[in-house]
Design an enzyme around this catalytic site. Structure first.
Site, PDB file in Angstrom:
ATOM      1  N   GLU A  82       0.829  -1.221   0.000  1.00 42.77           N
ATOM      2  CA  GLU A  82       0.000   0.000   0.000  1.00 42.77           C
ATOM      3  C   GLU A  82       0.860   1.267   0.000  1.00 42.77           C
ATOM      4  OE1 GLU A  82      -3.148  -0.045   2.952  1.00 42.77           O
ATOM      5  OE2 GLU A  82      -3.338   2.134   2.871  1.00 42.77           O
ATOM      6  N   LYS A 261      -7.280  -1.194  11.762  1.00 42.11           N
ATOM      7  CA  LYS A 261      -6.664  -1.527  10.466  1.00 42.11           C
ATOM      8  C   LYS A 261      -5.476  -0.586  10.228  1.00 42.11           C
ATOM      9  CE  LYS A 261      -6.026  -1.577   5.843  1.00 42.11           C
ATOM     10  NZ  LYS A 261      -5.148  -0.687   5.076  1.00 42.11           N
ATOM     11  N   ASP A 277       4.781 -14.671  11.321  1.00 41.20           N
ATOM     12  CA  ASP A 277       3.438 -15.088  10.907  1.00 41.20           C
ATOM     13  C   ASP A 277       2.449 -13.943  11.173  1.00 41.20           C
ATOM     14  OD1 ASP A 277       0.924 -16.211  10.714  1.00 41.20           O
ATOM     15  OD2 ASP A 277       1.448 -18.059  11.760  1.00 41.20           O
ATOM     16  N   HIS A 375      -2.244  10.607  -0.357  1.00 33.48           N
ATOM     17  CA  HIS A 375      -2.235   9.472  -1.283  1.00 33.48           C
ATOM     18  C   HIS A 375      -1.991   9.951  -2.708  1.00 33.48           C
ATOM     19  CE1 HIS A 375      -4.556   6.326   1.293  1.00 33.48           C
ATOM     20  NE2 HIS A 375      -3.338   6.581   1.713  1.00 33.48           N
TER      21      HIS A 375
HETATM   22  C1  MEV Z   1      -5.963   3.009   5.289  1.00 32.46           C
HETATM   23  O1  MEV Z   1      -5.067   1.987   4.903  1.00 32.46           O
HETATM   24  C2  MEV Z   1      -5.987   3.127   6.790  1.00 32.46           C
HETATM   25  C3  MEV Z   1      -6.970   4.153   7.374  1.00 32.46           C
HETATM   26  O2  MEV Z   1      -8.283   3.878   6.904  1.00 32.46           O
HETATM   27  C4  MEV Z   1      -6.879   4.028   8.872  1.00 32.46           C
HETATM   28  C5  MEV Z   1      -7.895   4.864   9.614  1.00 32.46           C
HETATM   29  O3  MEV Z   1      -8.986   5.149   9.073  1.00 32.46           O
HETATM   30  O4  MEV Z   1      -7.587   5.195  10.781  1.00 32.46           O
HETATM   31  C6  MEV Z   1      -6.655   5.549   6.908  1.00 32.46           C
END
Ligand code: MEV
Length: 421
Positions: A82, A261, A277, A375
């Site tokens: 990413e 995430k 792992d 991004h």
């Molecule tokens: C994107 O890879 C991760 C985010 O969505 C994390 C978040 O929303 O805190 C930007």
């Protein structure tokens, strides 16, 4: 040799220059980095790692910068597909560095195996098994004596009556610098028949649990309010918005999932780079996040007494620096060497700091200009490179097409032609 992980302008250099710089800072031969990361895994080695191999599938490895943990700098190898993950981690780590860097502790490296038994009807079975702990722990160690020689070994048994004849024994093993899956599974298989005899039950599964709650890391970082400022928004205002973003995740599981995430964005790349792992780490992290019965954020942020932003996080982190893939994979070995860690616990804390930094970067971006602008800048660099821009031209073309809000290949080709006169 002490490594300084702050390398201004690193991203502007060529790949060869970056490898040379990293080799220099770590006091290793540049050729060894080429062997690990340019030539990398061979087909022969790959064929020994998994089954039905037909080739290799490559991902980029980048170096996360600026990370200081407990007063020591680390260059952080990160394998990820990413864009902006490595940059965001490095950026936020720099803010925390201005606040003195991360601090952390790691629990003892305990991995736990579960031994499942059926048809245990005797209410005294639990007491009987626990009364034989010393003998059972000794038997577990006899099944894997190497770990005792390294100062680890089976430490404790627990037993749980789960009702209707289902009886579960937990075997807690100090795995030292190994992740320990093979070790504890071997021990569990060795102990199971004896436990069945003592409890009067029938053996079921014998396998580790990835909810490694006795193998947690605890990390903290403070970003001075001023370090959080954006060109348009003052630091204290950004700090308050980040605290609000934390509260959103604390009260809303849908947001907590994405918040977490963003944390795994920093953790998984380190786990993968070091041959560990990552599915195990993911499973443990999310189970731990829901241990209260509600899914919660692993990291939270508040304003401290000095008006700065303080983040903290605890999560299970069962990582190894010996054995398994690490033995075979040249990239994993080189990544560990770059990290300059002496123990699995140190590696676990660094992975967690990369996670906490990634979370900070995401919340800061989301709470201010949104994540798309950053991004887009990175995307613009890759479009510039596709258009044929080389070296410093990449940045020049990228900035021009971002400013023109036209991040397309024809626009990049036009800007490149202009730049070259
Ligand atoms: C994107 O890879 C991760 C985010 O969505 C994390 C978040 O929303 O805190 C930007």
């Amino acid at each position: 040799m002490a490594t300084d992980s702050r390398i201004p302008g690193f991203y502007k250099r060529s790949l060869d220059e970056r490898r040379d710089e990293i080799a220099k800072r770590r006091g290793v031969d540049s050729a060894s980095l080429d062997a690990a990361f340019v030539r990398g895994l061979t087909h022969d080695l790959a064929d020994k790692m998994i089954e039905n191999v037909i080739g290799l599938y490559a991902l980029p490895i980048g170096v996360g910068l600026n990370l200081r943990l407990n007063g020591k700098d680390h260059l952080v190898p990160m394998v990820v597909e990413e864009p902006s993950v490595v940059a965001a981690m490095s950026n936020a780590a720099r803010m925390v560095r201005e606040g003195g860097g991360f601090t952390g502790e790691a629990d003892d490296p305990i991995t736990t195996a579960q031994i499942q038994l059926w048809d245990v009807r005797d209410p005294a079975a639990r007491e009987r098994v626990l009364a034989r702990s010393a003998e059972l722990l000794e038997a577990a160690n006899a099944a894997f004596p190497e770990i005792v020689r390294h100062g680890g070994g089976a430490r404790e048994l627990e037993a749980f009556d789960r009702g209707e004849g289902l009886f579960v024994v937990h075997l807690h093993v100090d795995c030292r610098d190994a992740m320990g899956a093979n070790m504890v599974n071997t021990m569990a298989e060795a102990l199971a028949p004896r436990i069945a005899e003592i409890s009067g039950g029938r053996v079921g599964l014998r396998i580790l649990t990835n909810l490694a709650e006795r193998r947690c890391v605890h990390v903290r970082g403070t970003a001075p309010a001023a370090s959080l400022a954006t060109p348009d928004i003052a630091g204290p205002e950004v700090r308050d918005r980040i605290v609000e973003a934390s509260i959103f995740a604390e009260r809303d599981p849908y947001r907590a999932t994405t918040h977490n995430k963003g944390i795994m964005n920093g953790i998984d790349p380190v786990v993968i780079a070091t041959g560990n792992d990552w599915r195990a780490v993911e499973a443990g992290a999310h189970a731990y996040a829901s241990r209260s019965g509600v899914y919660r954020p692993l990291a939270t942020w508040r304003t401290n007494a000095s008006g700065d932003l303080e983040g903290k996080m605890t999560l299970p982190m069962a990582l190894g620096i010996v054995g398994g893939t690490i033995k075979v994979h040249p990239g994993a070995r080189a990544a560990l060497e770059l990290l300059d860690v002496k123990t699995a616990r140190e590696l676990a804390m660094i992975a967690a700091c990369a996670g906490l930094a990634s979370n900070l970067a995401a919340l800061r971006a989301l709470a201010t200009e949104g994540i798309q602008r950053g991004h887009m800048t990175l995307h613009a660099r890759s479009v510039a490179a596709q258009a044929g821009a080389k070296g410093a031209e990449v940045e020049g073309v990228a900035q021009a097409i971002v400013a023109a809000r036209d991040i397309t290949l024809p626009a990049a080709q036009r800007e490149l032609a202009k730049l070259r006169g």
